[in-house]
Design a protein around this motif. Sequence first.
Motif, PDB file in Angstrom:
ATOM      1  N   GLU A  37      46.950  -3.096  18.000  1.00  0.00           N
ATOM      2  CA  GLU A  37      47.050  -2.201  19.159  1.00  0.00           C
ATOM      3  C   GLU A  37      45.754  -2.282  19.954  1.00  0.00           C
ATOM      4  OE1 GLU A  37      45.835   2.132  17.261  1.00  0.00           O
ATOM      5  OE2 GLU A  37      47.950   1.572  17.297  1.00  0.00           O
ATOM      6  N   PRO A  38      45.835  -2.026  21.253  1.00  0.00           N
ATOM      7  CA  PRO A  38      44.631  -2.081  22.089  1.00  0.00           C
ATOM      8  C   PRO A  38      43.573  -1.100  21.586  1.00  0.00           C
ATOM      9  CG  PRO A  38      46.604  -1.907  23.446  1.00  0.00           C
ATOM     10  CD  PRO A  38      47.040  -1.694  22.026  1.00  0.00           C
ATOM     11  N   SER A  39      42.330  -1.551  21.586  1.00  0.00           N
ATOM     12  CA  SER A  39      41.239  -0.666  21.176  1.00  0.00           C
ATOM     13  C   SER A  39      40.608  -0.027  22.408  1.00  0.00           C
ATOM     14  CB  SER A  39      40.183  -1.436  20.379  1.00  0.00           C
ATOM     15  OG  SER A  39      39.497  -2.329  21.213  1.00  0.00           O
ATOM     16  N   GLU A  40      39.826   0.996  22.190  1.00  0.00           N
ATOM     17  CA  GLU A  40      39.180   1.721  23.284  1.00  0.00           C
ATOM     18  C   GLU A  40      38.109   0.882  23.966  1.00  0.00           C
ATOM     19  OE1 GLU A  40      37.773   5.427  21.706  1.00  0.00           O
ATOM     20  OE2 GLU A  40      39.788   6.069  21.125  1.00  0.00           O
ATOM     21  N   THR A  41      37.651  -0.164  23.299  1.00  0.00           N
ATOM     22  CA  THR A  41      36.573  -0.996  23.848  1.00  0.00           C
ATOM     23  C   THR A  41      37.107  -2.211  24.618  1.00  0.00           C
ATOM     24  OG1 THR A  41      36.413  -2.257  21.789  1.00  0.00           O
ATOM     25  CG2 THR A  41      34.994  -0.315  22.009  1.00  0.00           C
ATOM     26  N   GLY A  42      38.422  -2.307  24.778  1.00  0.00           N
ATOM     27  CA  GLY A  42      39.007  -3.414  25.516  1.00  0.00           C
ATOM     28  C   GLY A  42      39.425  -4.582  24.660  1.00  0.00           C
ATOM     29  N   CYS A  44      41.065  -5.636  20.556  1.00  0.00           N
ATOM     30  CA  CYS A  44      42.304  -5.431  19.817  1.00  0.00           C
ATOM     31  C   CYS A  44      41.981  -4.889  18.426  1.00  0.00           C
ATOM     32  CB  CYS A  44      43.052  -6.764  19.713  1.00  0.00           C
ATOM     33  SG  CYS A  44      44.644  -6.657  18.889  1.00  0.00           S
ATOM     34  N   SER A  45      42.647  -3.819  18.041  1.00  0.00           N
ATOM     35  CA  SER A  45      42.515  -3.271  16.689  1.00  0.00           C
ATOM     36  C   SER A  45      43.590  -3.896  15.816  1.00  0.00           C
ATOM     37  CB  SER A  45      42.679  -1.752  16.697  1.00  0.00           C
ATOM     38  OG  SER A  45      41.665  -1.142  17.452  1.00  0.00           O
ATOM     39  N   GLU A  96      38.218  -4.646  14.213  1.00  0.00           N
ATOM     40  CA  GLU A  96      38.214  -4.809  15.665  1.00  0.00           C
ATOM     41  C   GLU A  96      38.050  -6.290  16.003  1.00  0.00           C
ATOM     42  OE1 GLU A  96      38.711  -2.420  18.038  1.00  0.00           O
ATOM     43  OE2 GLU A  96      39.104  -1.083  16.357  1.00  0.00           O
TER      44      GLU A  96
END
Length: 142
Positions: A37-42, A44-45, A96
Amino acid sequence: MRIFKFIKGLCLAVGVFFPVVATAQTGGLTVELNKVEPSETGGCSAFFLFRNETDNSFDGFEMSLAILDTQGVIDRLLSIDAAPLPLSRTTLKLFEIPEIACENISEILLHDLTSCRPQNGDEMDCFPILTLRSRAPAALVK
């Protein structure tokens, strides 16, 4: 009839002289890319599940991963440390993958196992006991 007795005796002798065959590991180690899923830092998690069905806990388990983009070109190498991996447990680890969107990852290649060390043991080659799976859009391969 004699041949059957001979074969039976031979099988018993092999079991006595080579007991290692009977005590081989019953399970393996499964690494599953469960979801991304998209991570908050741009980036991918990546959520990984590690299912340890071996006869060992692992104090060391480090993987070198090659992240391939949608064109199949290596975007980056990523080292992750998943240890410890307890005996007879499933462990969730989140890693991450920076600076690449999840939808731009086509495949994650297990390039190398830089460490695979059982508890109180020496480094070992874990590739023979390793199974890779993916439930995510990106494949996880060796």
